[in-house]
Every structure is written in C-alpha cells, then in structure tokens.
Design an enzyme around this catalytic site. Structure first.
Site, short mmCIF file in Angstrom:
data_model
loop_
_atom_site.label_atom_id
_atom_site.label_comp_id
_atom_site.label_asym_id
_atom_site.label_seq_id
_atom_site.Cartn_x
_atom_site.Cartn_y
_atom_site.Cartn_z
N THR A 117 21.38 -26.69 -8.84
CA THR A 117 21.96 -25.53 -8.30
C THR A 117 23.51 -25.79 -8.10
O THR A 117 23.79 -27.12 -7.63
CB THR A 117 21.31 -24.97 -7.15
OG1 THR A 117 22.12 -24.07 -6.66
CG2 THR A 117 21.05 -26.04 -6.08
N TYR A 141 18.10 -25.26 1.39
CA TYR A 141 17.93 -25.08 0.15
C TYR A 141 18.86 -26.28 -0.84
O TYR A 141 18.21 -26.90 -1.52
CB TYR A 141 18.17 -23.70 -0.49
CG TYR A 141 17.97 -23.65 -1.90
CD1 TYR A 141 16.93 -23.98 -2.48
CD2 TYR A 141 19.10 -23.30 -2.78
CE1 TYR A 141 16.84 -23.63 -4.05
CE2 TYR A 141 18.91 -23.62 -4.01
CZ TYR A 141 17.95 -23.36 -4.48
OH TYR A 141 17.85 -23.24 -6.04
#
Ligand code: UDP
Length: 324
Positions: A117, A141
């Site tokens: 990401t 995350y």
C-alpha cells in the site's frame, strides 16, 4: 502456469481472478470468506475456504493446488479499524501472511506477489511519490504491510523466494460488466459513498476536511481502476517468471483528484445531484497521495489505461444493481 490467489473473493482479488480466467490462466482461490463474497469467484474456479491462521489446512491446500506462484491479497484493510483494533490486524495481516509465506516456501513455490500500500509512505516529503520515498507508516494497517515486505525480503535472502510488493494507491472502479464489484460492510471509501449519495441511499457525503494544503482544501488521491491493477499483477507474475529479482513497485495513475473534484466528476458522469457537507478531518489522512509510476512502466511495461470518468461510470453501473 497455475496461480493461487489468496483473498480472491475480495474486491481487488476477485477482479484479478476474473482477469486470469479471461486470459485462460489456471487459477485457484484461497479465502476464508470473512469479508469476501463467494459470488465473486467464478464457479469454475476451485475455492479453498481456509483461514490463513490455520497453518495445517493452509499448508495442505497450497501443496494440493500445485500452484507455480501465489498472489496474496487476503488482508483486513480499514485504516480506522486498525487504529481501534491493532491486535486483530497484526494477527490477521502479519501472522496470517507469515503462515502463508512459510507454507509457500515449504511447498517449494518461488514466486510471490504481495498487495502492499502507498500508506507505507505516511506523509510523503515529495509528491508524486516514487519508491525512493522513505517508508514511515503512520497506522497499524500500514505497519502490518511493511512487516510483510520485510519478511519477504528476508525469505528471498534465505530461500530465494522472489517477490514483487505492489504498493497500490486508491483502488477504485468495478468490472465493466456489472457482475463483480466493490462491496464493503461498512463502506469507508469515497467513490461508493459519493455514488450512494447520488442514488439517494444516503443524505449527503461528509467531506473530511477542506483545510488541507491543496488548491480546493480537500485531500488529493490517485484513483486507479481495479482492472488496471489486475493487469499489473499479471505483468508482475510475468516479470517473476522471466527471472525478475524481488522488488517493490508503486501502482497508481500519476494523476490526483481532490474529494471535491471526485464529487463534481461523479455529478457529471451520473447526471445526478450529490449533496455534500464539510465535516472534520479524518485522522491520519495526508494532504496529497499521487504515484510516480515510472518504475511500473520501466520494469513491468505496465501503463494504466482507464481514466477517472470510467472509474466512476463502472462503479456507478455496479452500485445501481449491486449483486452482493
Ligand atoms: N473521504 C471523504 N469522505 C468519505 C470518505 C472518504 O471525504 O466519506 C476522503 C478521505 O478523507 C480521503 C479520500 O476521500 O481523503 C479517499 O478516502 P478513501 O477512504 O476512499 O481511501 P483512502 O485514501 O483512505 O485509502
């Protein structure tokens, strides 16, 4: 080649599985269906309903699949939830992924593509963001994704497990046939929320902050169509099958749009009114995230082809008649 796709019943994973099927590539899916949708997996594709935390079943399925490569999408992916519940994120995304990588290695598979990401870059110093930008994740995350990038580096060093970590910007849009699409519960993402407001399913869109350092004050993001992402994953596999070395690659369009620009474009594409209200900032949102995608172009020969209007129209086509 035979590909095993974890999280193949999820949003990005299911689009990739469909893309492989359309390209005549043999594929199996491994998904615990905790957040994925069985309907999103083509009926002819073998689905192993297995949790990454169940090492014995996982290891058995990987060997049985006889896959030549693994593409790993399965993960929890809500930043806000990860801040509130970090233990669940470390358990699922870190322990689950380490189980997978160990089992893949044990099965003698040497090629691995990982969903990473752009949130690894935290608040980037330089935009557009290249892979040279320093990694400084600012939420659990993103931390879980970074840990796995490091695990993959170490497994290459120890066992020559070759990997491509694909750092996505904002995955968006849906398949054009309206059969599979984006469906999260609850839905945190801007585009489905904007389209729900257009369809009258919610009163208005809360714009999270209009005092950012951008021309209209709202956050700028790089929205990349899932089918462009699917194509990039296949190119990453081809790169590994052509003896490519382990690497990390950004996947974005290189163009950024503000929240207000997304609302305006969605009005144009749908022909519908989209009421919005300015709300407070959402914790952890950087002002601007836009990819420098030169590395993907140079190394994978990949180029995004789908622009914002089609991102919005394909998503609208799905949202109108969502099947799940
Ligand atoms: N956003 C917003 N209202 C919403 C949802 C999102 O203003 O209801 C903003 C959010 O603050 C961010 C952008 O839209 O700047 C994209 O958010 P999304 O959750 O879609 O993706 P993220 O960038 O968090 O991966």
């Amino acid at each position: 080649m035979k590909i095993l796709v974890t999280g193949g019943a999820g949003y990005i994973g299911s689009h990739f599985v469909k893309y492989l099927v359309l390209n005549g590539i043999d594929v199996a899916v491994l998904d615990n269906l905790s957040r994925g949708h069985e309907e999103a997996v083509p009926t002819q594709v073998k689905l192993y309903r297995i949790d990454l935390l169940d090492y014995d079943k996982l290891s058995e399925a990987i060997k049985e699949s006889k896959a030549d490569a693994v593409v790993h999408f399965a993960a929890f992916a809500y930043v806000g939830e990860s801040v509130e519940n970090p233990g669940v994120y470390y358990q699922n995304n870190v322990i689950g992924s380490i189980n997978l990588i160990k089992a893949v290695n044990e099965a003698g598979i040497k090629k691995f593509v990982f969903s990473s990401t752009c949130s690894l870059y935290g608040n980037p110093v330089k935009v557009p963001i290249s892979e040279e930008e320093s990694v400084k994740p600012i939420n659990p995350y993103a931390n879980t994704k970074y840990v796995i990038e490091m695990v993959l580096r170490d497994f290459d060093f120890a066992y020559e497990l070759k990997s491509v970590c694909l750092r996505y910007f904002n995955a968006a849009g849906c398949d054009f046939d309206g059969i599979i699409g984006e469906s999260h519960e609850p839905e945190p993402h801007l585009i489905p929320i904007v389209l729900d407001a257009a369809l009258g399913r919610r009163k208005s869109v809360n714009v999270f902050g209009d005092d950012y350092n951008t021309p209209d004050g709202t956050c700028i993001r790089d929205y990349i169509h899932v089918n462009d992402l699917a194509n990039a994953h296949l190119k990453a596999l081809e790169y590994l099958f052509n003896s490519g070395d382990s690497t990390v690659i950004n996947l974005g369009t290189g163009s950024g749009y503000s929240v207000k620009e997304i609302i305006d474009s969605a009005k144009k594409v749908t022909g519908l009114d989209i009421p919005y209200e300015i709300a407070g900032r959402r914790a952890g949102d950087p002002d601007v995230l836009v990819a420098d995608n030169k590395k993907a172009k140079n190394i994978l020969g990949w180029e995004p082809k789908i622009g914002l209007d089609e991102v919005l129209s394909s998503s609208f086509n799905w949202q109108k008649n969502k099947k799940y």
